[in-house]
Design a protein around this motif. Structure first.
Motif, PDB file in Angstrom:
ATOM      1  N   ARG A 270       0.805  -1.221   0.000  1.00 27.01           N
ATOM      2  CA  ARG A 270       0.000   0.000   0.000  1.00 27.01           C
ATOM      3  C   ARG A 270       0.839   1.272   0.000  1.00 27.01           C
ATOM      4  O   ARG A 270       0.381   2.316  -0.480  1.00 27.01           O
ATOM      5  N   ASP A 271       2.090   1.222   0.499  1.00 23.09           N
ATOM      6  CA  ASP A 271       2.920   2.432   0.505  1.00 23.09           C
ATOM      7  C   ASP A 271       3.691   2.604  -0.793  1.00 23.09           C
ATOM      8  O   ASP A 271       4.312   3.653  -1.022  1.00 23.09           O
ATOM      9  N   ILE A 272       3.682   1.607  -1.678  1.00 21.32           N
ATOM     10  CA  ILE A 272       4.383   1.691  -2.962  1.00 21.32           C
ATOM     11  C   ILE A 272       3.423   2.020  -4.099  1.00 21.32           C
ATOM     12  O   ILE A 272       3.788   2.714  -5.054  1.00 21.32           O
ATOM     13  N   LEU A 273       2.196   1.557  -4.019  1.00 21.58           N
ATOM     14  CA  LEU A 273       1.239   1.722  -5.112  1.00 21.58           C
ATOM     15  C   LEU A 273       1.048   3.175  -5.531  1.00 21.58           C
ATOM     16  O   LEU A 273       1.030   3.468  -6.735  1.00 21.58           O
ATOM     17  N   PRO A 274       0.901   4.153  -4.603  1.00 22.71           N
ATOM     18  CA  PRO A 274       0.715   5.546  -5.038  1.00 22.71           C
ATOM     19  C   PRO A 274       1.854   6.063  -5.908  1.00 22.71           C
ATOM     20  O   PRO A 274       1.616   6.775  -6.895  1.00 22.71           O
TER      21      PRO A 274
END
Length: 460
Positions: A179-183
């Motif tokens: 979730r912290d890489i997707l953006p």
């Protein structure tokens, strides 16, 4: 003066030393009124002091947006002037788009077209018809369906049938990134945005897909915070890279896909309702393979013969194997069917028979129970019956049918007292009980799965 960009130079005293014709038109002032005059005579955007590093900003002059780049002129590491370069923002965006397309179109492209969709069922025909209509629009699409039904196949086909087909098709699996890489993958980032960020920054997938299509697979797995950022992109049609404040306009179509029940997730508060409605402008539900049974064999034969390119003759499937394959539920849909094709290529024969089916299909498909043979004078416990069943089983293992005359000869060689009439009677009895298939003429007899099971369990 031949440059299409506006260029203005100033000295260390902030006086204009040069200005080209393009800059005259942009500022709407003749150069004779500006040369050797203070920058205060220019629009306020030019008043800022130059810095050692190159600065970039967007300014508005005469109802038009321009990208203004300030480049310092250094002498002995001291600023002794600078140059303003003005680019019309729309031209910059077009140049960026061209560069992105040239760089990424070969890497991000859609391979499949509607001609690659195999099937003649009414269900798949309706889906193809609807998808072609959707391709002529620019609206967002939500594709739903079980895992392995071919959602990306339809997403790529829609892109290739649309006016965006010459531009990138960028696909991302939302469940494949933390979730912290997707953006950062979706929206990009600038230099120093976070620890480990590239010094040059990185464009997000929405930038790469400008004027093309973004395919968001497994959209239901996107975390809530990223959903908020995606909603802004869908509504405002621009992205802001992580660590930046500059909006970047985008023009891309979004096709999202999921195998989850998004309306139920909305009711449970796991998916944003406003984002759901923004994505679900046009909806497409791909039916599972078990609901279009008439497509199972054509799809299987397509992949089987496509991967069997080393052989000249096309592979065929026996009628009994076809019936069993069509009665199977295919929980993995086309993805599972392709696994079965690979199983056939390594272990099967031509034609493919019941014995060639993988255990996952054979044991989970509905099977007719073995009927008990009646207790008659020619009951299954007779020595001749056992002998005939054993020879049929061995012939089945060798993938060869066997006829009455051959059975009679084998019986004589093994000193089993019998006659051709008795063997004919036993084969007829076995056929009545569904244990063998007796072919006409010299086709011989073949043991059925029920017959094999009877022999293997030893219930005779």
């Amino acid at each position: 003066d031949n440059l299409i960009e506006g260029v203005i130079s100033v000295d260390a005293d902030n006086k204009v030393t040069a200005i080209n014709r393009a800059a005259e038109k942009i500022i709407c002032s003749p150069r004779r009124e500006l040369l050797n005059k203070s920058v205060k005579n220019l629009p306020e955007a030019f008043w800022e002091e130059f810095k050692i590093t190159r600065e970039e900003s967007v300014i508005r002059l005469n109802q038009t947006d321009y990208v203004c780049i300030q480049t310092p002129i250094l002498e002995d590491s001291k600023i002794c002037g600078g140059i303003f370069t003005l680019y019309e923002k729309s031209n910059v965006e077009r140049m960026e788009h061209t560069a992105r397309v040239e760089s990424y179109v070969n890497e991000h492209n859609a391979r499949y077209k509607f001609s690659d969709v195999i099937g003649e069922s009414d269900a798949i025909r309706r889906i193809i018809y609807t998808s072609k209509k959707y391709a002529s629009t620019n609206s967002n699409i939500l594709i739903t369906g079980e895992s392995g039904t071919g959602k990306e196949l339809f997403a790529q086909s829609i892109h290739n049938a649309s006016q965006r087909k010459r531009n990138p098709f960028v696909a991302i699996n939302c469940a494949a990134f933390p979730r912290d890489i997707l953006p950062s993958e979706l929206f990009g980032y600038v230099e120093g945005a976070f620890t480990g960020a590239s010094r040059k920054g990185k464009p997000g997938l929405f930038e790469i897909a400008n004027y093309g299509t973004v395919f968001l697979d497994e959209i239901a797995e996107m975390d809530y915070n990223t959903q908020v950022n995606l909603l802004r992109v869908v509504q405002e049609r621009y992205v802001i890279r992580l660590g930046s404040h500059r909006p970047i306009n985008i023009n891309c179509r979004i096709i999202a896909a999921t195998n989850k029940d998004l309306p139920q997730m909305v009711r449970e508060g796991k998916f944003r309702e406003d984002l759901f409605f923004r994505l679900n402008v046009l909806s497409l539900e791909i039916p599972p393979l078990r609901s279009r049974k008439c497509d199972i064999i054509p799809i299987l034969l397509h992949y089987l013969n496509k991967n069997n390119f080393l052989k000249k003759n096309k592979v065929t499937i026996s009628r009994e194997a076809c019936e069993l394959l069509q009665s199977y539920s295919w929980p993995g849909n086309i993805r599972e069917l392709r696994n079965v094709v690979e199983y056939f290529l390594y272990t099967g024969h031509d034609p493919i028979t019941m014995e060639d089916l993988p255990p996952t299909v054979f044991h989970r498909a509905p099977q007719a129970p073995i009927r008990q043979l009646p207790e008659t004078p020619q009951q299954p416990s007779s020595d001749v019956f056992r002998f005939v069943l054993e020879q049929l089983y061995q012939a089945s293992e060798a993938r060869q049918p066997i006829g009455r005359e051959r059975l009679l000869q084998l019986a004589r060689d093994a000193f089993v007292p019998t006659s051709q009439q008795e063997i004919r009677s036993i084969l007829a009895q076995m056929a009545d009980q569904g244990l063998v298939r007796v072919s006409r003429g010299r086709g011989g007899s073949q043991l059925t799965p029920e017959g094999r099971q009877l022999y293997e369990t030893g219930r005779i």
